[in-house]
Write a protein that holds these residues in place. Structure first.
Motif, PDB file in Angstrom:
ATOM      1  N   VAL A 140      -7.558  -7.451  -1.366  1.00  0.00           N
ATOM      2  CA  VAL A 140      -6.515  -8.257  -0.734  1.00  0.00           C
ATOM      3  C   VAL A 140      -6.647  -8.310   0.786  1.00  0.00           C
ATOM      4  O   VAL A 140      -6.799  -9.402   1.360  1.00  0.00           O
ATOM      5  N   PRO A 141      -6.616  -7.160   1.502  1.00  0.00           N
ATOM      6  CA  PRO A 141      -6.776  -7.254   2.961  1.00  0.00           C
ATOM      7  C   PRO A 141      -8.130  -7.818   3.366  1.00  0.00           C
ATOM      8  O   PRO A 141      -8.225  -8.622   4.295  1.00  0.00           O
ATOM      9  N   GLN A 190      -4.819  13.099  -7.881  1.00  0.00           N
ATOM     10  CA  GLN A 190      -5.374  13.538  -9.167  1.00  0.00           C
ATOM     11  C   GLN A 190      -4.982  12.522 -10.242  1.00  0.00           C
ATOM     12  O   GLN A 190      -4.248  12.818 -11.178  1.00  0.00           O
ATOM     13  N   ALA A 191      -5.463  11.311 -10.071  1.00  0.00           N
ATOM     14  CA  ALA A 191      -5.119  10.227 -11.001  1.00  0.00           C
ATOM     15  C   ALA A 191      -6.097   9.084 -10.792  1.00  0.00           C
ATOM     16  O   ALA A 191      -6.933   9.110  -9.881  1.00  0.00           O
ATOM     17  N   ASP A 192      -5.978   8.089 -11.643  1.00  0.00           N
ATOM     18  CA  ASP A 192      -6.808   6.892 -11.542  1.00  0.00           C
ATOM     19  C   ASP A 192      -6.352   6.072 -10.338  1.00  0.00           C
ATOM     20  O   ASP A 192      -5.188   5.665 -10.256  1.00  0.00           O
ATOM     21  N   ILE A 193      -7.260   5.845  -9.390  1.00  0.00           N
ATOM     22  CA  ILE A 193      -6.895   5.098  -8.183  1.00  0.00           C
ATOM     23  C   ILE A 193      -7.582   3.731  -8.157  1.00  0.00           C
ATOM     24  O   ILE A 193      -7.744   3.135  -7.093  1.00  0.00           O
ATOM     25  N   SER A 194      -7.963   3.227  -9.323  1.00  0.00           N
ATOM     26  CA  SER A 194      -8.679   1.948  -9.370  1.00  0.00           C
ATOM     27  C   SER A 194      -7.840   0.808  -8.800  1.00  0.00           C
ATOM     28  O   SER A 194      -8.372  -0.108  -8.172  1.00  0.00           O
ATOM     29  N   ILE A 195      -6.498   0.869  -8.998  1.00  0.00           N
ATOM     30  CA  ILE A 195      -5.631  -0.177  -8.440  1.00  0.00           C
ATOM     31  C   ILE A 195      -5.666  -0.109  -6.919  1.00  0.00           C
ATOM     32  O   ILE A 195      -5.728  -1.138  -6.236  1.00  0.00           O
ATOM     33  N   ASN A 196      -5.621   1.109  -6.369  1.00  0.00           N
ATOM     34  CA  ASN A 196      -5.686   1.269  -4.912  1.00  0.00           C
ATOM     35  C   ASN A 196      -7.010   0.743  -4.367  1.00  0.00           C
ATOM     36  O   ASN A 196      -7.039   0.074  -3.321  1.00  0.00           O
ATOM     37  N   VAL A 197      -8.105   1.064  -5.071  1.00  0.00           N
ATOM     38  CA  VAL A 197      -9.424   0.599  -4.629  1.00  0.00           C
ATOM     39  C   VAL A 197      -9.486  -0.919  -4.659  1.00  0.00           C
ATOM     40  O   VAL A 197      -9.939  -1.563  -3.704  1.00  0.00           O
ATOM     41  N   LEU A 198      -9.008  -1.501  -5.746  1.00  0.00           N
ATOM     42  CA  LEU A 198      -9.052  -2.963  -5.899  1.00  0.00           C
ATOM     43  C   LEU A 198      -8.182  -3.640  -4.849  1.00  0.00           C
ATOM     44  O   LEU A 198      -8.628  -4.578  -4.176  1.00  0.00           O
ATOM     45  N   LEU A 207       0.553   4.222  -2.890  1.00  0.00           N
ATOM     46  CA  LEU A 207       0.284   5.630  -2.596  1.00  0.00           C
ATOM     47  C   LEU A 207       1.407   6.542  -3.079  1.00  0.00           C
ATOM     48  O   LEU A 207       1.155   7.650  -3.555  1.00  0.00           O
ATOM     49  N   LYS A 208       2.644   6.067  -2.979  1.00  0.00           N
ATOM     50  CA  LYS A 208       3.777   6.900  -3.391  1.00  0.00           C
ATOM     51  C   LYS A 208       3.782   7.188  -4.891  1.00  0.00           C
ATOM     52  O   LYS A 208       4.327   8.196  -5.331  1.00  0.00           O
ATOM     53  N   ARG A 209       3.174   6.326  -5.684  1.00  0.00           N
ATOM     54  CA  ARG A 209       3.187   6.516  -7.136  1.00  0.00           C
ATOM     55  C   ARG A 209       2.165   7.557  -7.596  1.00  0.00           C
ATOM     56  O   ARG A 209       2.194   8.011  -8.740  1.00  0.00           O
ATOM     57  N   CYS A 234       0.827  -1.214   0.000  1.00  0.00           N
ATOM     58  CA  CYS A 234       0.000   0.000   0.000  1.00  0.00           C
ATOM     59  C   CYS A 234       0.857   1.259   0.000  1.00  0.00           C
ATOM     60  O   CYS A 234       0.453   2.288  -0.573  1.00  0.00           O
ATOM     61  N   ILE A 235       2.016   1.207   0.630  1.00  0.00           N
ATOM     62  CA  ILE A 235       2.906   2.373   0.658  1.00  0.00           C
ATOM     63  C   ILE A 235       3.325   2.738  -0.759  1.00  0.00           C
ATOM     64  O   ILE A 235       3.284   3.914  -1.158  1.00  0.00           O
TER      65      ILE A 235
END
Length: 319
Positions: free
Chosen positions: A204-205, A191-199, A165-167, A161-162
């Motif tokens: 996973v957790p 200000q970007a697509d965060i679909s990977i973060n949401v998924l 977020l850093k990307r 997750c770190i």
């Protein structure tokens, strides 16, 4: 594609806004929060001290309980002191690195506590279903390995997750409408697509926790089947009491957690300040109530607390 006015990919600091819409009540809200936090520190501290000093409690069940207390302390201490600083002194500023650190230990301790609860369910399963093999299966080495598994699994799940977020480019958006940093709260500022973060943040957790819950449920189904086969009502009652504390702790941990996650993801009609209050109570209630549940329902712990803190002279004479 990044916006044209994006001059900074990463803010040097974030600003924690507290509970949106309830800023004037922050001082009053801090009073019960601070009281619960101090009580959680005291309760878990006493539990750890008693288990550490009393050799008769150096058994797998109580060693797992000490791991649970440590996880509770990390969970609450990661968030509550900064929350109180925000409420009392309006000190909502937190550096980008500190925010990611807080986010990591928050989710890390949650995941580790789930593994510990699973280990405690397995402990009760072996104790009731295979009592003659208990000492051979649950050795001190097994307990130590279980603790290491909890640490390694939690680290491997949360550490990515770190980097997720850093990307992300934040482009000056640095106000988090929350009292602490958590994964999706930070990601939504990007200000970007965060679909990977949401998924990743949901799948996973959440999947790991669901697996823990399923295994705990299977353990207790097998325990119940074994209990109903016991010929003696006294033996059944004693076994139910042994498992009762753990079941209460499981409910205290998972029900608020799933409710908070599901309302945060899907409860669009629920006011935002209710989400934040629930999230704050979640990091306080389990650490506060777990020592109380075990202290009240577990006779051995009650006796040792009385022996160490209420009758210390008789304790010293016995030593």
């Amino acid at each position: 594609m990044l916006p044209f006015n994006c001059t900074s990919l990463r803010p040097s600091t974030f600003i924690l806004a507290g509970i949106p819409g309830m800023e004037k009540s922050h001082i009053w809200i801090s009073i019960p929060f601070c009281s619960m936090y101090l009580a959680a520190l005291l309760g878990n501290g006493i539990l750890l001290f008693v288990i550490r000093t009393e050799r008769s409690l150096h058994q797998p069940m109580y060693l797992f309980l000490s791991m649970l207390a440590i996880s509770d302390l990390v969970l609450s201490t990661t968030t509550v002191p900064k929350m109180l600083a925000l409420f009392w002194f309006r000190a909502g500023e937190i550096s980008f690195g500190a925010c990611l650190t807080q986010m990591f230990f928050l989710h890390f301790s949650f995941s580790a506590e789930s593994v510990v609860l699973l280990a405690m369910a397995f402990d009760r399963f072996v104790a009731i279903c295979y009592p003659l093999r208990y000492a051979a299966v649950l050795t001190h080495s097994t307990v130590l390995k279980t603790g290491l598994v909890a640490l390694l699994r939690s680290f491997s799940i949360i550490f990515p997750c770190i980097f997720l977020l850093k990307r992300l480019p934040f482009c000056g958006h640095n106000v988090i409408p929350h009292t602490y940093c958590e994964h999706m709260g930070i990601a939504r500022l990007a200000q970007a697509d965060i679909s990977i973060n949401v998924l990743y943040g949901l799948a996973v957790p959440f999947a790991a926790i669901v697996v823990d819950v399923v295994l705990i449920t299977v353990s207790y189904v097998l325990i119940l089947l074994a209990l109903f086969r016991l010929p003696s009502r006294t033996a059944r009652h004693k076994a139910f009491n042994t498992c009762g504390s753990h079941v209460c702790v499981i409910l205290l941990f998972y029900i608020p957690a799933f409710f908070t996650v599901l309302t945060h993801r899907f409860g669009r009609g629920i006011p935002h300040h209710i989400h934040i209050l629930l999230a704050n109570l979640y990091v306080l209630f389990p650490p506060l109530l777990n020592p109380v549940v075990y202290g009240v329902r577990t006779q051995q712990i009650k006796e040792k607390v009385v022996k160490v803190f209420i009758c210390p002279k008789s304790h010293l004479l016995q030593e």
